[in-house]
Design an enzyme around this catalytic site. Structure first.
Site, short mmCIF file in Angstrom:
data_model
loop_
_atom_site.label_atom_id
_atom_site.label_comp_id
_atom_site.label_asym_id
_atom_site.label_seq_id
_atom_site.Cartn_x
_atom_site.Cartn_y
_atom_site.Cartn_z
N ASP A 44 0.85 -1.21 0.00
CA ASP A 44 0.00 0.00 0.00
C ASP A 44 0.88 1.25 0.00
OD1 ASP A 44 0.57 0.97 2.72
OD2 ASP A 44 -0.58 -0.76 3.44
N HIS B 213 8.39 -5.37 -1.25
CA HIS B 213 7.49 -6.33 -1.89
C HIS B 213 6.63 -5.70 -2.98
CE1 HIS B 213 7.83 -9.15 1.87
NE2 HIS B 213 8.91 -9.14 1.13
N CYS C 146 2.46 -5.77 -26.00
CA CYS C 146 2.62 -7.16 -26.45
C CYS C 146 1.34 -7.99 -26.26
CB CYS C 146 3.79 -7.81 -25.71
SG CYS C 146 3.39 -8.29 -24.02
N1 APR Z 1 0.08 -2.87 15.38
C1 APR Z 1 1.26 -3.52 15.22
N2 APR Z 1 1.35 -4.79 14.79
C2 APR Z 1 0.19 -5.43 14.52
C3 APR Z 1 -1.07 -4.81 14.65
C4 APR Z 1 -1.10 -3.47 15.12
N3 APR Z 1 -2.23 -2.81 15.28
N4 APR Z 1 -2.02 -5.72 14.30
C5 APR Z 1 -1.38 -6.84 13.96
N5 APR Z 1 -0.04 -6.68 14.09
C6 APR Z 1 1.04 -7.63 13.82
C7 APR Z 1 0.68 -9.07 13.99
O1 APR Z 1 0.85 -9.47 15.35
C8 APR Z 1 1.70 -9.75 13.10
O2 APR Z 1 2.91 -10.01 13.78
O3 APR Z 1 1.36 -7.50 12.46
C9 APR Z 1 1.96 -8.71 12.00
C10 APR Z 1 1.37 -9.02 10.65
O4 APR Z 1 1.98 -10.17 10.16
P1 APR Z 1 1.76 -10.67 8.67
O5 APR Z 1 0.32 -10.67 8.34
O6 APR Z 1 2.53 -11.92 8.53
O7 APR Z 1 2.38 -9.49 7.80
P2 APR Z 1 3.87 -9.26 7.33
O8 APR Z 1 4.84 -9.62 8.39
O9 APR Z 1 3.92 -7.88 6.77
O10 APR Z 1 3.99 -10.29 6.16
C11 APR Z 1 5.16 -10.30 5.40
O11 APR Z 1 4.22 -11.83 3.85
O12 APR Z 1 2.29 -12.45 2.73
C12 APR Z 1 3.54 -11.86 2.62
O13 APR Z 1 4.33 -10.34 1.02
C13 APR Z 1 3.45 -10.45 2.11
O14 APR Z 1 4.61 -8.48 2.81
C14 APR Z 1 3.94 -9.63 3.27
C15 APR Z 1 4.87 -10.60 3.97
#
Ligand code: APR
Length: 249
Positions: A106, A121, A160
């Protein structure tokens, strides 16, 4: 309110010359964008994000995958930066140097005012041709996707006639090398690192905090839940990014 913030951390923040902030889906969660490990809804309920976010899924059923990304692009366009994005942008104004590295596709950091954001990413607003790699420009306006999502054929490349793919890095794909190099370099140079809202399960992004930690640089995690990095980080601030980042500011 969550736990108190150690006084030592405020001293580190006041004296830091190059701060790195690595963010994940959790930083945008309070803007209403679901994280990746949440259960999916509507048409996507039967799928895990990891099943759809891959090239072979797009090859097998491109309308399913494109529809999912258009639905997510609509969510992103309707979302607003939250206090965590805003605090990170404001922190940059008070620090000699601050580099934002995000795993998010985003643009909420940019819309909060952060400049030079490193997108490890990719970016959902920057699709390209799956065949020839040329960029594709979305028309103006918010995608007209229904609530539960829908299947949608991707547009075709003007050069293409190949199919346009989302501008994101899929599982199994290389990170954009310029972004990766810039991120690693910042982690080699920083004197304070924050890791905000990432489960730290997806490599190589998850290895960036270790670069800083290995150099003995103070590292700070902001997350309401336990993660793989808990033992690597010097400070673990347990709570929501939208609450803790403004307090640090
Ligand atoms: N504030 C801070 N952290 C939070 C909040 C919040 N309000 N809500 C949730 N979280 C935390 C969760 O506890 C979790 O550890 O955010 C994290 C989200 O984890 P993921 O969904 O795994 O996201 P991310 O780590 O960005 O994933 C990495 O995985 O699917 C791929 O490419 C995608 O960029 C992504 C990558």
């Amino acid at each position: 309110m969550s736990e108190s913030i150690p006084a030592e951390l405020f001293v580190l923040l006041r004296t830091a010359r190059h701060v790195v902030v690595l963010t994940g889906a959790g930083v945008s969660a309070e803007s209403g964008i679901p994280t990746f490990r949440n259960k999916m809804m509507g048409l996507w309920e039967r799928y895990e994000a990891e099943e759809l976010a891959r090239a072979d899924a797009f090859r097998r059923d491109r309308a399913l995958v494109w529809g999912w990304y258009e639905w997510r692009r609509k969510l992103v366009m309707l979302a607003q930066p939250n206090p965590a994005h805003l605090a990170i942008a404001a922190l940059a104004e008070r620090t000699p140097r601050l580099t934002v590295i995000t795993q998010n596709v985003d643009d909420l950091h940019e819309r909060a005012g952060s400049r030079g954001v490193i997108h490890l990413h990719g970016e959902i607003q920057r699709p390209r041709c799956f065949a020839c790699n040329r960029p594709f420009a979305f028309g103006p306006g918010i995608p007209d996707e229904p609530e539960g999502g829908r299947r949608l054929e991707p547009p075709r490349c003007a050069h293409c006639n190949g199919y346009i793919r989302p501008g994101v890095v899929w599982f199994g794909e290389m990170l954009p090398q310029d972004a990766w190099k810039a991120a690693a370099k910042a982690c080699e140079a920083c004197d304070l690192m924050f890791v905000v809202g990432t489960s730290a399960l997806v490599h190589p992004a998850a290895s960036l905090p270790e670069i800083a930690a290995r150099r003995g640089v103070p590292t700070v995690q902001v997350n309401p839940n336990a993660t793989a990095l808990d033992d690597v980080m010097r400070f673990n601030l347990t709570g929501a990014a939208g609450e803790i980042m403004p307090r640090l500011l």
